[in-house]
Design a protein around this motif. Structure first.
Motif, PDB file in Angstrom:
ATOM      1  N   UNK A  41     -21.227 -33.181  72.240  1.00 53.59           N
ATOM      2  CA  UNK A  41     -20.240 -33.878  71.522  1.00 53.59           C
ATOM      3  C   UNK A  41     -19.282 -32.801  70.841  1.00 53.59           C
ATOM      4  N   UNK A  42     -20.027 -31.951  69.774  1.00 52.90           N
ATOM      5  CA  UNK A  42     -19.325 -31.258  68.981  1.00 52.90           C
ATOM      6  C   UNK A  42     -18.402 -30.321  69.794  1.00 52.90           C
ATOM      7  N   UNK A  43     -19.006 -29.926  71.155  1.00 50.51           N
ATOM      8  CA  UNK A  43     -18.226 -28.965  71.854  1.00 50.51           C
ATOM      9  C   UNK A  43     -17.395 -29.545  72.940  1.00 50.51           C
ATOM     10  N   UNK A  44     -17.284 -30.949  72.991  1.00 53.53           N
ATOM     11  CA  UNK A  44     -16.604 -31.717  73.733  1.00 53.53           C
ATOM     12  C   UNK A  44     -16.582 -31.205  75.205  1.00 53.53           C
ATOM     13  N   UNK A  45     -18.086 -31.095  75.640  1.00 54.89           N
ATOM     14  CA  UNK A  45     -18.388 -30.464  76.965  1.00 54.89           C
ATOM     15  C   UNK A  45     -19.745 -30.982  77.307  1.00 54.89           C
ATOM     16  N   UNK A  46     -19.702 -32.012  78.213  1.00 47.96           N
ATOM     17  CA  UNK A  46     -21.197 -32.522  78.556  1.00 47.96           C
ATOM     18  C   UNK A  46     -21.468 -32.305  79.880  1.00 47.96           C
ATOM     19  N   UNK A  47     -20.990 -31.071  80.319  1.00 47.93           N
ATOM     20  CA  UNK A  47     -21.469 -30.217  81.670  1.00 47.93           C
ATOM     21  C   UNK A  47     -20.691 -30.599  82.916  1.00 47.93           C
ATOM     22  N   UNK A  48     -19.550 -31.206  82.785  1.00 46.54           N
ATOM     23  CA  UNK A  48     -18.787 -31.289  84.117  1.00 46.54           C
ATOM     24  C   UNK A  48     -18.704 -32.720  84.381  1.00 46.54           C
ATOM     25  N   UNK A  49     -18.036 -33.208  85.582  1.00 45.95           N
ATOM     26  CA  UNK A  49     -17.659 -34.150  86.033  1.00 45.95           C
ATOM     27  C   UNK A  49     -18.848 -35.109  86.495  1.00 45.95           C
ATOM     28  N   UNK A  93     -30.250 -34.586  81.264  1.00 46.33           N
ATOM     29  CA  UNK A  93     -29.860 -33.697  80.252  1.00 46.33           C
ATOM     30  C   UNK A  93     -29.920 -32.461  80.844  1.00 46.33           C
ATOM     31  N   UNK A  94     -31.044 -32.018  81.264  1.00 48.13           N
ATOM     32  CA  UNK A  94     -31.343 -30.621  81.750  1.00 48.13           C
ATOM     33  C   UNK A  94     -30.539 -29.967  82.792  1.00 48.13           C
ATOM     34  N   UNK A  95     -30.057 -31.023  83.580  1.00 50.63           N
ATOM     35  CA  UNK A  95     -29.136 -30.366  84.847  1.00 50.63           C
ATOM     36  C   UNK A  95     -27.805 -29.876  84.321  1.00 50.63           C
ATOM     37  N   UNK A  96     -27.335 -30.500  83.119  1.00 52.18           N
ATOM     38  CA  UNK A  96     -26.236 -30.397  82.824  1.00 52.18           C
ATOM     39  C   UNK A  96     -26.273 -29.469  81.390  1.00 52.18           C
ATOM     40  N   UNK A  97     -27.233 -28.833  81.103  1.00 51.79           N
ATOM     41  CA  UNK A  97     -27.526 -28.178  79.709  1.00 51.79           C
ATOM     42  C   UNK A  97     -26.875 -26.674  79.791  1.00 51.79           C
ATOM     43  N   UNK A  98     -26.875 -26.017  80.910  1.00 51.32           N
ATOM     44  CA  UNK A  98     -26.112 -24.782  81.065  1.00 51.32           C
ATOM     45  C   UNK A  98     -27.033 -23.734  80.328  1.00 51.32           C
ATOM     46  N   UNK A  99     -28.451 -23.586  80.613  1.00 49.23           N
ATOM     47  CA  UNK A  99     -29.230 -22.574  79.696  1.00 49.23           C
ATOM     48  C   UNK A  99     -29.404 -21.501  80.793  1.00 49.23           C
ATOM     49  N   UNK A 100     -29.538 -20.307  79.967  1.00 53.46           N
ATOM     50  CA  UNK A 100     -29.449 -19.102  80.489  1.00 53.46           C
ATOM     51  C   UNK A 100     -31.001 -18.816  81.354  1.00 53.46           C
ATOM     52  N   UNK A 101     -31.037 -17.934  81.976  1.00 51.89           N
ATOM     53  CA  UNK A 101     -32.303 -17.472  82.858  1.00 51.89           C
ATOM     54  C   UNK A 101     -33.544 -17.160  81.700  1.00 51.89           C
ATOM     55  N   UNK A 102     -33.123 -16.700  80.561  1.00 49.15           N
ATOM     56  CA  UNK A 102     -34.086 -16.355  79.498  1.00 49.15           C
ATOM     57  C   UNK A 102     -34.542 -17.740  78.695  1.00 49.15           C
ATOM     58  N   UNK A 103     -33.750 -18.480  78.642  1.00 51.50           N
ATOM     59  CA  UNK A 103     -34.230 -19.923  77.929  1.00 51.50           C
ATOM     60  C   UNK A 103     -35.018 -20.712  78.833  1.00 51.50           C
ATOM     61  N   UNK A 104     -34.732 -20.541  80.259  1.00 46.84           N
ATOM     62  CA  UNK A 104     -35.570 -21.305  81.123  1.00 46.84           C
ATOM     63  C   UNK A 104     -36.868 -20.575  81.272  1.00 46.84           C
ATOM     64  N   UNK A 105     -36.870 -19.511  81.295  1.00 49.84           N
ATOM     65  CA  UNK A 105     -38.136 -18.599  81.231  1.00 49.84           C
ATOM     66  C   UNK A 105     -38.804 -18.954  80.060  1.00 49.84           C
ATOM     67  N   UNK A 106     -38.209 -19.050  79.039  1.00 47.08           N
ATOM     68  CA  UNK A 106     -39.199 -19.560  77.815  1.00 47.08           C
ATOM     69  C   UNK A 106     -39.659 -20.777  77.799  1.00 47.08           C
ATOM     70  N   UNK A 382     -35.042 -30.908  86.778  1.00 47.61           N
ATOM     71  CA  UNK A 382     -33.788 -30.744  85.951  1.00 47.61           C
ATOM     72  C   UNK A 382     -33.347 -29.194  85.761  1.00 47.61           C
ATOM     73  N   UNK A 383     -34.429 -28.300  85.525  1.00 46.03           N
ATOM     74  CA  UNK A 383     -34.051 -26.980  85.545  1.00 46.03           C
ATOM     75  C   UNK A 383     -33.539 -26.362  86.731  1.00 46.03           C
ATOM     76  N   UNK A 384     -34.599 -26.857  87.969  1.00 44.01           N
ATOM     77  CA  UNK A 384     -33.878 -26.492  89.219  1.00 44.01           C
ATOM     78  C   UNK A 384     -32.444 -26.882  89.400  1.00 44.01           C
ATOM     79  N   UNK A 385     -32.271 -28.081  89.129  1.00 45.43           N
ATOM     80  CA  UNK A 385     -30.781 -28.794  89.573  1.00 45.43           C
ATOM     81  C   UNK A 385     -29.736 -27.920  88.739  1.00 45.43           C
ATOM     82  N   UNK A 386     -30.102 -27.465  87.595  1.00 49.38           N
ATOM     83  CA  UNK A 386     -29.157 -26.936  86.485  1.00 49.38           C
ATOM     84  C   UNK A 386     -29.052 -25.574  87.285  1.00 49.38           C
ATOM     85  N   UNK A 387     -30.018 -24.752  87.791  1.00 48.99           N
ATOM     86  CA  UNK A 387     -29.737 -23.620  88.170  1.00 48.99           C
ATOM     87  C   UNK A 387     -29.121 -23.286  89.438  1.00 48.99           C
TER      88      UNK A 387
END
Length: 394
Positions: A41-49, A93-106, A382-387
């Protein structure tokens, strides 16, 4: 930046406490959801359409609350609906999160670490407290523990096949031993078949995984057979008693009677324990049918993902579940990594594939996709769909 750290920290806490402790896991999920929404909400970006998966997940969640509103029986139907909300919303939520490879690995390594700790505690209690079964503290019943271990066995297999080295190999052996100790016949059979399937899927990238998996599976079966493992003795005893399904056939007949009585919305999620023999007898008589008590059995759940869903959620909930499972499979087939794809992509494809195979395979004879192993499957999906789904397609 602080909001982002809180979000990632809550997700890591959820992954870590998932098989260990109930309260921290629930708090972590709630903090994660709040932080995710606040940050977007702060970024006004919920991950796309809004797209196909969004409609599907929304319909899945809505089906649980529709079932709760119109359930044929009253007890825990709203609790069941909120359990569905927990893991289905996690996928959304995960599929729209935009996490990096490092964050997913963590997140992945937090899941591995928590399982190793949980199994260490489980084995300790098994031997020192003379417990009957191996159980993860927050997962509970041995069959559900076996489902959780089986999903992680596939995920760690993907890690091993993608260059995880000696640490991944050691974890994989621990999971194989633990799964054997669990005595879950379906868990062991599906997990071993899944391991071979995943290894074969790695063929375009490397031929070593299939050889390694074959050795692991053959060694596991041989040691179990010649050592007279408990699950083999259990199966042989059931065969001699003409009870191979361990009374599941009686439970499944009761599930079908409950569905016939409430075909559209079912009896309500988490209400299967209300299907007592007296109710089954009354429902059969209402339908003008005979009742033979020896053909039915009472149990807290339907001992099958499909029949439990049919009885508890009727046609509405079953249709929603079927749509999700088919879409999940279609995504795995459509976005299967190419040989040159990154290790991150291969690992999460393998983890999501393992979660689907275990959920649908063991789901034939046990109630999968709820509570802890439902959340675990949701994390990997979720992490796979985001990837794999580009930002502009969501």
């Amino acid at each position: 930046m602080i909001g982002r750290r809180i979000e990632i920290g809550a997700l890591l806490a959820l992954a870590f406490f998932l098989p260990l402790y109930e309260a921290p896991k629930n708090i972590a999920w709630l903090v994660y959801v709040i932080a995710w929404v606040a940050n977007r909400a702060r970024a006004r970006d919920f991950g796309g359409r809004w797209g196909g998966w969004d409609w599907l997940l929304a319909a899945w969640i809505a089906s649980g609350f529709a079932v709760a509103a119109f359930a044929g029986l009253r007890a825990s139907e709203w609790h069941g609906a909120f359990d569905l909300l927990r893991y289905a919303s996690l996928v959304a939520l995960l599929r729209r999160a935009g996490y990096s490879a490092g964050e997913r690995g963590a997140v992945f390594h937090a899941l591995v670490a928590s399982l190793v700790i949980g199994l260490a505690l489980g084995h300790w209690r098994l031997w020192t407290d003379h417990r009957e079964f191996l159980e993860l503290n927050s997962v509970g019943h041995v069959n559900h523990t076996a489902i959780y271990i089986a999903i992680m066995l596939g995920a760690c297999g993907a890690w091993l096949f993608t260059g995880g080295g000696i640490v991944a190999a050691a974890v994989e052996v621990l999971l194989l031993v633990s799964l054997t100790v669990s005595e879950s016949r379906a868990g062991i059979a599906v997990a071993l078949a899944m391991l071979l399937f995943l290894a074969a899927a790695w063929w375009p990238r490397s031929r070593r995984p299939l050889a390694a998996a074959t050795v692991l599976v053959v060694a596991t079966v041989a040691v179990a057979w010649y050592s007279g493992a408990e699950f083999i003795q259990k199966h042989q005893a059931n065969v001699r008693a003409h009870n191979v399904l361990s009374y599941r056939d009686g439970i499944w007949r009761a599930a079908l009677v409950a569905w016939e009585r409430y075909p559209v919305f079912g009896i309500g999620m988490d209400n299967f324990g209300l299907v007592k023999l007296a109710r089954v007898k009354a429902w059969r008589e209402e339908a003008g049918k005979t009742f033979d008590a020896s053909r039915y059995a009472e149990f807290p759940h339907g001992h099958s993902l499909y029949l439990n869903t049919l009885a508890e959620r009727g046609i509405v909930g079953s249709a929603a579940l079927a749509a999700v499972l088919l879409a999940w499979l279609a995504s795995l087939v459509r976005y299967r990594p190419r040989a040159a794809a990154s290790e991150d992509e291969w690992i999460f494809w393998g983890a999501a594939t393992a979660a689907w195979i275990v959920t649908t395979g063991i789901g034939l004879v046990n109630t999968t996709l709820h509570h802890e192993h439902g959340i675990l499957a949701a994390l990997f999906l979720g992490l796979w769909l985001q990837r794999v789904q580009p930002r502009n397609s969501r």
